[in-house]
Design a protein around this motif. Structure first.
Motif, PDB file in Angstrom:
ATOM      1  N   ALA B 386      13.504 -92.599  67.587  1.00 28.16           N
ATOM      2  CA  ALA B 386      14.583 -93.067  66.719  1.00 28.16           C
ATOM      3  C   ALA B 386      14.874 -92.035  65.635  1.00 28.16           C
ATOM      4  O   ALA B 386      16.031 -91.763  65.307  1.00 28.16           O
ATOM      5  N   PHE B 388      14.432 -88.829  65.774  1.00 23.89           N
ATOM      6  CA  PHE B 388      15.143 -87.690  66.359  1.00 23.89           C
ATOM      7  C   PHE B 388      16.600 -88.048  66.645  1.00 23.89           C
ATOM      8  O   PHE B 388      17.511 -87.257  66.398  1.00 23.89           O
ATOM      9  N   TYR B 389      16.802 -89.246  67.145  1.00 27.54           N
ATOM     10  CA  TYR B 389      18.168 -89.699  67.441  1.00 27.54           C
ATOM     11  C   TYR B 389      19.039 -89.621  66.183  1.00 27.54           C
ATOM     12  O   TYR B 389      20.152 -89.088  66.208  1.00 27.54           O
ATOM     13  N   LEU B 390      18.514 -90.132  65.078  1.00 30.26           N
ATOM     14  CA  LEU B 390      19.289 -90.127  63.832  1.00 30.26           C
ATOM     15  C   LEU B 390      19.520 -88.708  63.321  1.00 30.26           C
ATOM     16  O   LEU B 390      20.603 -88.368  62.849  1.00 30.26           O
ATOM     17  N   ARG B 391      18.496 -87.873  63.428  1.00 29.85           N
ATOM     18  CA  ARG B 391      18.648 -86.491  62.961  1.00 29.85           C
ATOM     19  C   ARG B 391      19.655 -85.751  63.840  1.00 29.85           C
ATOM     20  O   ARG B 391      20.464 -84.965  63.344  1.00 29.85           O
ATOM     21  N   ALA B 392      19.617 -86.025  65.129  1.00 24.13           N
ATOM     22  CA  ALA B 392      20.569 -85.374  66.032  1.00 24.13           C
ATOM     23  C   ALA B 392      21.999 -85.824  65.741  1.00 24.13           C
ATOM     24  O   ALA B 392      22.956 -85.188  66.163  1.00 24.13           O
ATOM     25  N   ARG B 393      22.124 -86.933  64.993  1.00 19.99           N
ATOM     26  CA  ARG B 393      23.454 -87.391  64.579  1.00 19.99           C
ATOM     27  C   ARG B 393      23.765 -86.967  63.149  1.00 19.99           C
ATOM     28  O   ARG B 393      24.642 -87.525  62.508  1.00 19.99           O
ATOM     29  N   GLY B 394      22.957 -86.031  62.636  1.00 16.63           N
ATOM     30  CA  GLY B 394      23.297 -85.423  61.363  1.00 16.63           C
ATOM     31  C   GLY B 394      22.543 -85.923  60.148  1.00 16.63           C
ATOM     32  O   GLY B 394      22.726 -85.402  59.059  1.00 16.63           O
ATOM     33  N   LEU B 395      21.705 -86.962  60.285  1.00 19.09           N
ATOM     34  CA  LEU B 395      21.006 -87.461  59.104  1.00 19.09           C
ATOM     35  C   LEU B 395      19.824 -86.557  58.767  1.00 19.09           C
ATOM     36  O   LEU B 395      18.977 -86.301  59.620  1.00 19.09           O
ATOM     37  N   PRO B 396      19.747 -86.091  57.521  1.00 17.82           N
ATOM     38  CA  PRO B 396      18.572 -85.321  57.109  1.00 17.82           C
ATOM     39  C   PRO B 396      17.299 -86.155  57.321  1.00 17.82           C
ATOM     40  O   PRO B 396      17.341 -87.392  57.249  1.00 17.82           O
ATOM     41  N   GLU B 397      16.186 -85.472  57.564  1.00 15.49           N
ATOM     42  CA  GLU B 397      14.973 -86.184  57.940  1.00 15.49           C
ATOM     43  C   GLU B 397      14.588 -87.279  56.949  1.00 15.49           C
ATOM     44  O   GLU B 397      14.254 -88.399  57.343  1.00 15.49           O
TER      45      GLU B 397
END
Ligand SMILES: Nc1ncnc2c1ncn2[C@@H]1O[C@H](COP(=O)(O)OP(=O)(O)O)[C@@H](O)[C@H]1O
Ligand SMILES: [Mg+2]
Lengths: 255, 434
Positions: B386, B388-397
């Motif tokens: 999850a 990684f999914y969010l980061r791949a959509r642009g959210l900073p870690e």
């Protein structure tokens, strides 16, 4: 014109095992590339390495995205730079509504690009417009992200997100798998609608079927971590007719 | 030793209470207190050798010289600032060091479908349902601190709901610890008549910097067809400790929805018992703990299916950072007669640091054969897929972690049907996660 993506002799693996054994690929603006290959050949690994999944170790080679070293960047930076990966298995995230997630995502990418966050009204209008592309119902917006979505709904949601983020390069990992023919058509027409002379698409697929709808400029066949063969769109049909064993047998392993 | 001093303090407090109430010492209420004191003496302070207190060590709390202090002069404006709920328009019942403060309480008047009054000898004599419930839904034998509460409570409060309550009733249990270490023992009986509907909020607040221990007992009787929502909010200071026990008896077709949010305090022990005693009764138990520092929270729940055709659902989640420690103990009893029971329980913990801890123990005891029961428990870190999914959509870690943690905890509140209260509880959770 400068390529959007240049992969040069990329080697990558996981837990000490080499999966990509020297992949090279150049994608230019306006192009659609298809990557085909049998299960386990490394297609998703390639997609994950491009998107920045840290579990995979890069063992050699380079990837240049819009003149920048892609492998140096965090996943969120890659998204900010305009890379989008449509996941083979979109993750279910209970407790985060699709609308709220999209707003966070779009504004994070906008922030990265030095743009102001979208105002609520503008954001809603954008969502409405893009949902139409993939014929998604409004009711999905208030549901938890991907939670309880059917396989097809998840894939449509991926393309919806892609539409919202307007990437320079979209990598679609088996976006066709698990879709019936109607859903396939919807997803494909969504992807086609987003094509422009300045962006590019890499379509990863196991079956030729999708390529009837998203017509590729180049088809690559990935076998055992290497691009065993590249050709025009006819290659996909030939593969469909002859099967992957044909590639394995006709191409020397070290090609 | 601290246990001996605590025992002495309890006995002395009981003695001064006896003097304070003077003439009433011969009445029924005081008889309850007296037998509660005996129950406390018999049981003694629990140590970690007691099964129900295995992970819950109260001895550090007793290192302070905890004394009852019923005469607080906390100013009205200080009290008005406590427990403010911007989204919830509630009546306020303020209890300071165990005594009701009518000057700062805003209670319903006229035909508001509820009466709030002190439990007196006269009331017990004239009101058999109150007499049957008070001190009987949660008897002093339940556990030693319940006995402490029953022995030392001077003012028991009856909240009698006759109809549909127009606004929630917010009970604030305040400890005035400005001058010394204190012990206070709020006690409430909620009586929801047939088809009554009520929302009760209980919150705990400590003023001052000395140690405060509040030992609270809430008894709930939900009569046939009634609907009781009971929300407990613990976001107290780190000199505040809380040992609370709530029990609800749920009659035919009645429904009790309980939600407990713990986002602060030094030490929290919550016992929540829901007894489904007639067919069609249902109980819903929700809990969220968000802890950091060296905070400790123990949620001890019991769902007791006594009658057939009852339904229960339980969902507890905890987010533990730093050196915080959580305990979850969830018992489900399905008695021999309780055929056609459906009972579901799950508890999930998120450990944000290596030194945080959770001790979870689900316990199902099923004597009926035609039932549907399940329980599930997980402990872990944030889901890497999850993230990684969010980061791949642009959210900073960092943002991705916060969003997932928020979603994990706040999701529990999606089960509540009251928007305003859900908003408030989610705000508390977010404040604790920030
Ligand atoms: N996270 C992982 N851990 C271990 N092995 C993996 C992991 N991901 C992929 N692999 C292995 O790498 C190979 C390629 O997998 P993948 O890239 O998923 O192939 P494809 O997408 O072409 O089907 C397979 O043998 C697979 O088992
Ligand atoms: Mg794959």
């Amino acid at each position: 014109m400068q390529p959007i993506l240049t992969i040069d002799n990329l080697r990558a693996g996981i837990e000490g095992r080499e999966i990509l054994k020297g992949v090279s690929l150049t994608v230019r603006p306006g192009e659609v590339h298809a990557i085909m290959g049998p299960n386990g050949s490394g297609k998703s690994t390639l997609a994950s390495v491009l998107a920045g999944r840290e579990d995979y170790e890069v063992l050699g080679g380079s990837v240049t995205f819009m003149q920048k070293d892609l492998l140096e960047m965090a996943p969120e930076e890659r998204a900010g730079e305009g890379l989008f990966l449509a996941f083979q298995y979109p993750v279910e995230i209970p407790g985060v509504s699709t609308a709220n997630f999209l707003k966070t995502s779009v504004n994070a990418v906008r922030k990265y690009r030095g743009q102001e966050p979208l105002e609520a009204a503008a954001f809603l209008a954008l969502m409405r417009e893009k949902m139409k592309l993939v014929e998604m119902d409004q009711s999905f917006l208030s549901r938890s992200l991907n939670e309880g979505f059917s396989g097809g709904e998840k894939k449509r949601n991926e393309v919806f997100q892609m539409a919202m983020l307007e990437p320079t390069l979209s990598v679609l990992d088996e976006t066709d798998s698990g879709l019936d023919i109607d859903a396939l058509r919807i997803v494909a027409s969504g992807v086609n609608a987003l094509r422009s002379p300045s962006n590019a698409t890499v379509v990863i697929t196991h079956y030729q079927r999708l390529l009837d709808y998203i017509v590729p400029d180049v088809v690559h066949v990935l076998v055992n971590g290497r691009i065993a063969m590249s050709g025009g769109k006819e290659l996909a049909l030939e593969l469909e007719a002859k099967g992957y064993d044909w590639v394995k047998n006709t191409v020397p392993v070290e090609a | 030793m601290s246990i001996e001093r605590f025992n002495d303090n309890i006995r002395n407090a009981f003695g001064s209470l006896e003097q304070r109430i003077n003439g009433a010492a011969g009445g029924a209420l005081h008889a309850l207190r007296r037998s509660a004191l005996e129950a406390f003496t018999t049981q003694g302070v629990p140590t970690i050798r007691h099964e129900e207190w295995k992970y819950t060590n109260v001895l550090p709390l007793l290192a302070s010289d905890l004394q009852q202090s019923p005469d607080s002069d906390l100013a009205a404006h200080d009290l008005a600032a406590l427990g403010h709920m911007p989204d919830v328009d509630a009546w306020r019942l303020v209890v300071v060091n165990g005594m009701v403060r009518t000057d700062v309480s805003t209670l319903p008047e006229g035909d508001a479908a509820v009466t709030v009054q002190m439990i007196t000898d006269d009331l017990l004599a004239s009101h058999p349902r109150v007499a049957a419930a008070f001190g009987h839904i949660t008897p002093a034998s339940a556990h030693p601190f319940v006995a402490v509460n029953a022995a030392l409570t001077q003012q028991g409060i009856l909240v009698h709901v006759h109809g549909r309550l127009a606004r929630p009733l917010h009970i604030l249990c305040v400890g005035d610890a400005r001058a010394s270490d204190i012990l206070h023992t709020p006690r409430v009986l909620i009586l929801a008549d047939t088809h009554a509907e009520a929302t009760i909020i209980e919150s705990h607040h400590t003023v001052g910097t000395f140690q405060a221990l509040d030992v609270t007992v809430v008894e709930v009787l939900a009569e046939a067809g009634s609907h009781v929502r009971y929300f407990k909010l613990l976001h107290d200071a780190n000199n505040a400790s809380h040992i609370g026990s709530t029990a609800a008896v749920v009659a035919r077709d009645a429904r009790a929805v309980c939600a407990t949010v713990v986002t602060g305090g030094r030490f929290v022990r919550n016992d929540l018992h829901v007894r489904l005693v007639e067919p069609g009764a249902s109980g819903y138990l929700y809990g969220v703990s968000v802890l950091d520092g060296t905070s400790f929270a123990d949620n001890h729940t019991v769902v007791d299916h006594v009658a057939p055709h009852c339904h229960s659902e339980e969902l507890y989640k905890g987010v533990y950072d730093d050196k915080s420690v959580g305990v979850f103990n969830g018992k489900i009893f399905v008695r021999e007669d309780a055929q056609k029971t459906t009972a579901y329980q799950s508890n999930h913990a998120l450990l944000l640091s290596e030194s945080a801890q959770i001790n979870a123990k689900p316990q199902l005891e099923i004597w009926a054969d035609d039932v549907k029961c399940s329980h599930g428990a997980t402990t872990g870190q944030l889901n890497e897929d999850a993230l990684f999914y969010l980061r791949a959509r642009g959210l900073p870690e960092g943002d991705a972690r916060k969003l997932l943690t928020h979603a994990f905890a706040a999701e529990v509140m999606d089960h509540l049907d009251d928007d305003a209260i859900r908003t408030h509880m989610v705000a508390l959770i977010d404040e604790a996660l920030a």
